[in-house]
Motif scaffolding. Structure first.
Motif, PDB file in Angstrom:
ATOM      1  N   ASN A  62       0.815  -1.211   0.000  1.00  0.00           N
ATOM      2  CA  ASN A  62       0.000   0.000   0.000  1.00  0.00           C
ATOM      3  C   ASN A  62       0.851   1.265   0.000  1.00  0.00           C
ATOM      4  OD1 ASN A  62      -2.438  -1.383  -0.037  1.00  0.00           O
ATOM      5  ND2 ASN A  62      -2.567  -1.463   2.201  1.00  0.00           N
ATOM      6  N   MET A  63       2.006   1.187  -0.630  1.00  0.00           N
ATOM      7  CA  MET A  63       2.871   2.352  -0.705  1.00  0.00           C
ATOM      8  C   MET A  63       2.499   3.224  -1.893  1.00  0.00           C
ATOM      9  SD  MET A  63       6.718   1.173   0.324  1.00  0.00           S
ATOM     10  CE  MET A  63       6.863   0.017  -1.036  1.00  0.00           C
ATOM     11  N   PRO A  64       2.708   4.530  -1.780  1.00  0.00           N
ATOM     12  CA  PRO A  64       2.463   5.417  -2.914  1.00  0.00           C
ATOM     13  C   PRO A  64       3.590   5.305  -3.938  1.00  0.00           C
ATOM     14  CG  PRO A  64       3.376   6.670  -1.106  1.00  0.00           C
ATOM     15  CD  PRO A  64       3.144   5.273  -0.583  1.00  0.00           C
ATOM     16  N   ASP A  65       3.334   5.801  -5.126  1.00  0.00           N
ATOM     17  CA  ASP A  65       4.399   5.921  -6.127  1.00  0.00           C
ATOM     18  C   ASP A  65       5.109   7.262  -5.993  1.00  0.00           C
ATOM     19  OD1 ASP A  65       3.838   3.459  -7.815  1.00  0.00           O
ATOM     20  OD2 ASP A  65       1.880   4.452  -7.845  1.00  0.00           O
ATOM     21  N   VAL A  66       4.308   8.289  -5.704  1.00  0.00           N
ATOM     22  CA  VAL A  66       4.826   9.646  -5.536  1.00  0.00           C
ATOM     23  C   VAL A  66       4.422  10.139  -4.157  1.00  0.00           C
ATOM     24  CG1 VAL A  66       4.730  12.032  -6.375  1.00  0.00           C
ATOM     25  CG2 VAL A  66       4.674  10.126  -8.004  1.00  0.00           C
ATOM     26  N   VAL A  67       5.340  10.795  -3.488  1.00  0.00           N
ATOM     27  CA  VAL A  67       5.043  11.296  -2.151  1.00  0.00           C
ATOM     28  C   VAL A  67       5.525  12.734  -2.028  1.00  0.00           C
ATOM     29  CG1 VAL A  67       7.216  10.406  -1.178  1.00  0.00           C
ATOM     30  CG2 VAL A  67       5.263  10.836   0.333  1.00  0.00           C
ATOM     31  N   GLN A  68       4.723  13.550  -1.359  1.00  0.00           N
ATOM     32  CA  GLN A  68       5.130  14.912  -1.047  1.00  0.00           C
ATOM     33  C   GLN A  68       5.918  14.884   0.250  1.00  0.00           C
ATOM     34  OE1 GLN A  68       1.884  17.721  -0.741  1.00  0.00           O
ATOM     35  NE2 GLN A  68       3.201  19.437  -0.170  1.00  0.00           N
ATOM     36  N   LEU A  69       7.114  15.459   0.222  1.00  0.00           N
ATOM     37  CA  LEU A  69       7.985  15.482   1.390  1.00  0.00           C
ATOM     38  C   LEU A  69       8.460  16.906   1.647  1.00  0.00           C
ATOM     39  CD1 LEU A  69      10.307  12.418   0.631  1.00  0.00           C
ATOM     40  CD2 LEU A  69       8.479  12.489   2.340  1.00  0.00           C
ATOM     41  N   GLU A  70       8.428  17.310   2.904  1.00  0.00           N
ATOM     42  CA  GLU A  70       9.053  18.578   3.245  1.00  0.00           C
ATOM     43  C   GLU A  70      10.562  18.447   3.063  1.00  0.00           C
ATOM     44  OE1 GLU A  70       6.674  20.431   6.866  1.00  0.00           O
ATOM     45  OE2 GLU A  70       6.611  18.237   6.864  1.00  0.00           O
TER      46      GLU A  70
END
Length: 451
Positions: A62-70
């Motif tokens: 259930n991992m994303p392909d793209v993630v927003q990271l600070e």
């Protein structure tokens, strides 16, 4: 009938890219991207914080392909091998973005994300309150100017700022003061933690301790709490040092302040024009994504295409690309669009983006985050936070004693209770020492070589 059955059984053969993000405009970005890329479907999952991402990585599904990271978190995930190295896919990208944001997505000359927005620090202030105190806030250029203004505001019963112990703020101010307390080797495994010996850390800590000791900063209000919002809206807190993303937040949280607020450059220790970052984020592709090409196409659309960037900027995001920062339409903007689609001149007609764009160009380089920065910021409250909580308890005790001496009672006539004595003073410097000790121990336990 056969045609109808065949139509009902048609399958969606598009490549599905899952994106985890807290950016409000991301769903609109996804729909616009799909129109231009009909072979890809983008599923947006709203998220905040990093606990869910850590759990997904640990569980392996259930991992994303793209993630927003600070930016402060990106290095941690890059060093641990969770992000795809996109250096070969981003040749020439560096010239598009401000130096501060581009350096924040790179580690050991490799690229692990594409800047999406930025948060150069700025001075946001209620001009009406400063005027009541007899202060021209636009003339505040040094920390001493700021201190003198704070004393005049206190004289009319107003705090110049509220800080209940915010790690992001403290780190940004250390950066602003030229501090470089952390250093990570190219391979990410050797880490220097030198908060107590760092000149910039000591300079800001000494300055902020003075502000707190003289009662010029409200230390019981946590940023973004309802109490903080009410204090800002009610006029008991006159200003804040924050990232360039603050305009849309002020409009949403303090709508009644429209027309009263202004934006200025950050005051610095000696008045020099320099800045730091507070916030800002990038999009990154997870290393285990099975659709890296499709994922990268979406990242490029959101962070690099003019259409993608414009959609976010129109929604109130502060851009990381130099083209937007230098465009006339951006620099001359005097309104913020609210949730109803109404353009509000929140800063009294000021071209506020012109100030913020100047801040972005003045961000100093060389500041490094820890490869376990997410842990570091959580631990700030347990260590340096002790100083803030001590100050709040001490002030409560002093106020109670003063009211008793004046013969006051509670509103219902009952006697005023005296809070427990908080004990010996916990200074910010002591909290910094505890923080450094914790960070070193944690780093060693995580397998880093700590210096």
């Amino acid at each position: 009938m056969l045609l109808a059955v065949a139509g009902c059984g048609a399958r969606d053969n598009r490549t599905v890219v899952t994106v985890w993000s807290w950016e409000p405009s991301m769903r609109a970005e996804a729909r616009a991207f799909e129109k231009a890329n009909p072979d890809i479907r983008v599923d947006i999952v709203s998220t905040s914080g990093y606990d869910n991402l850590n759990s997904a990585i640990q569980d392996g599904y259930n991992m994303p392909d793209v993630v927003q990271l600070e930016y402060f978190a990106l290095q941690q995930y890059a060093i641990s091998g969770q992000l795809r190295d996109i250096t070969d896919r981003t040749q020439g990208y560096g010239a598009m973005f401000t130096p501060g944001t581009w350096s924040s997505v790179r580690l050991n000359n490799r690229v692990y994300g594409v800047p999406m927005d930025s948060g150069p620090m700025a001075f946001f202030y209620n001009q009406d309150l400063f005027a009541q105190a007899g202060v021209d806030a636009s003339s505040i250029h040094t920390w001493d100017d700021y201190y003198q203004a704070a004393k005049k505001l206190k004289a009319i019963g107003v705090y110049i700022a509220a800080d209940g112990g915010d790690a992001s703020f403290y780190n940004a101010m250390i950066w602003l003061a030229g501090g470089r307390p952390f250093h990570t080797s190219g391979d990410g495994m050797t880490v220097t933690v030198n908060l107590e010996g760092d000149t910039g850390t000591r300079e800001f800590t000494k300055f902020w301790q003075r502000m707190i000791d003289e009662g010029l900063v409200d230390t019981h209000l946590a940023t973004w709490s309802d109490g903080w919002k009410n204090a800002v809206a009610g006029g008991s807190v006159a200003s804040m040092f924050s990232g360039a993303w603050m305009p849309s937040m002020l409009l949403a949280d303090v709508p009644g302040g429209a027309g009263l607020w202004r934006v200025g450059r950050m005051p610095t220790p000696d008045g020099s024009v320099v800045d730091s970052e507070n916030g800002g984020s990038a999009l990154a592709v997870l290393h285990l994504s099975r659709k890296p090409d499709a994922a990268m196409r979406f990242v490029d659309y959101v962070c690099k295409s003019r259409a993608g960037i414009a959609k976010r900027v129109d929604g109130g995001a502060f851009p990381a690309d130099t083209a937007s920062l230098n465009s006339r339409s951006f620099l001359t903007k005097t309104t913020i669009r609210d949730s109803r689609g109404v353009d509000v001149p929140y800063f009294g007609g000021q071209e506020f983006n012109r100030v913020l764009a100047g801040s972005a160009e003045s961000v100093s380089l060389g500041y490094q985050y820890l490869p376990f920065e997410v842990y570091s910021r959580g631990d700030f409250g347990n260590t340096v936070g002790q100083s803030y909580s001590w100050t709040t308890r001490h002030r409560s005790l002093q106020r109670a004693k003063e009211r008793i001496r004046e013969g006051q009672s509670n509103w219902d006539g009952t006697p005023i209770e005296v809070p427990d004595d908080p004990g010996p003073k916990v200074s910010l410097a002591k909290g910094i020492g505890l923080w450094q000790k914790d960070l070193k121990e944690y780093g060693i336990n995580q397998g880093f070589t700590i210096q």
